[in-house]
Enzyme design. Structure first.
Site, short mmCIF file in Angstrom:
data_model
loop_
_atom_site.label_atom_id
_atom_site.label_comp_id
_atom_site.label_asym_id
_atom_site.label_seq_id
_atom_site.Cartn_x
_atom_site.Cartn_y
_atom_site.Cartn_z
N ASN A 1 -5.29 -2.40 -10.01
CA ASN A 1 -6.54 -1.75 -9.61
C ASN A 1 -6.59 -0.32 -10.14
OD1 ASN A 1 -8.37 -3.44 -8.09
ND2 ASN A 1 -6.77 -3.60 -6.54
N LEU B 1 0.72 2.21 0.55
CA LEU B 1 1.27 1.59 1.76
C LEU B 1 1.69 2.58 2.84
CD1 LEU B 1 3.30 -1.34 0.18
CD2 LEU B 1 0.95 -1.30 1.01
N ILE C 1 -2.31 7.75 5.76
CA ILE C 1 -2.75 9.07 5.30
C ILE C 1 -2.67 10.04 6.48
CG2 ILE C 1 -4.67 10.40 4.34
CD1 ILE C 1 -3.41 8.48 2.35
N ASN D 1 -10.65 3.17 0.65
CA ASN D 1 -9.57 2.20 0.54
C ASN D 1 -10.16 0.82 0.26
OD1 ASN D 1 -6.86 1.18 0.77
ND2 ASN D 1 -7.34 0.46 2.82
N HIS E 1 -9.23 -3.23 0.96
CA HIS E 1 -8.35 -4.11 1.74
C HIS E 1 -8.63 -5.56 1.33
CE1 HIS E 1 -5.71 -5.05 5.08
NE2 HIS E 1 -6.50 -6.07 5.34
N ASP F 1 -7.05 0.83 8.77
CA ASP F 1 -8.10 -0.13 8.38
C ASP F 1 -9.32 -0.07 9.30
OD1 ASP F 1 -6.62 -1.08 6.20
OD2 ASP F 1 -5.59 -2.57 7.43
#
Length: 197
Positions: free
Chosen positions: A17, A88, A91, A105, A107, A148
């Site tokens: 990515n 991983l 933050i 982000n 996911h 998340d």
């Protein structure tokens, strides 16, 4: 003429990515990948970035938590947005506070399903298959203090067939990531800047 927007990509792994994003913005007049930050010295993403002429650095947990150090780095590179592409580590608060609604982000599931601590990479696809899901996909979201849990900006779905396994699901999800992530980054940054004008 708007000033150039500099982004930093945070990585921990192979960096497909990351490379895709760098290539996408290589000829962009307004948005530039200025830095790639890795949590692992052996992450292949560092090699990919260096080959494409992007500066790289490695940070461990203590460096990431060091507000003075990290903010010096952000100042040196003029970082405006941070993009997490398989990073991983959580933050820290000081970075979220400096970049409110400026950290994105991706996911590999349709959040809120299969999110949270410990749910990343292949583990997500294994869980999707184990639970007999008929669809999965990607979620691009803002980063908050909750793992998340930030505002969802974009989702894209793909079917999970009965004969799929975690590897084949991963391949489908990767294809969605590569298709959508760079353009969604650009769209979000341009929207945010237009709101600020």
């Amino acid at each position: 003429m708007p000033k150039q927007t500099n982004i930093a990509i945070f990585v921990s792994g192979s960096g497909t990515n990351c490379e895709n994003i760098i290539r996408y913005f290589a000829q962009d007049e307004h948005i530039k990948v200025a830095l790639v930050v890795s949590s692992r010295r052996d992450a292949y993403a560092l090699v990919r970035a260096q080959r494409l002429g992007v500066d790289t650095m490695v940070v461990d947990k203590s460096l990431l938590a060091d507000e003075g150090y990290m903010h010096q780095v952000f100042d040196r590179y003029g970082i405006d947005y941070i993009i997490l592409a398989g990073f991983l580590m959580m933050i820290p608060h000081h970075i979220i506070a400096r970049y409110p609604k400026q950290i994105m982000n991706i996911h590999p599931s349709l959040l809120p399903k299969y999110g949270g601590r410990g749910m990343y990479g292949h583990r997500v696809h294994e869980a999707v298959c184990a639970n007999g899901e008929t669809e999965t996909g990607i979620t691009i979201h803002l980063v908050s203090e909750v793992c998340d849990g930030g505002e969802i900006l974009f989702q894209s779905k793909v079917a999970v067939d009965p004969n799929d396994n975690p590897d084949s699901v991963e391949a489908k999800v990767h294809a969605l990531e590569h298709l959508h992530f760079p353009s969604q980054i650009k769209e979000y940054i341009l929207k945010s800047q237009n709101k600020a004008l």
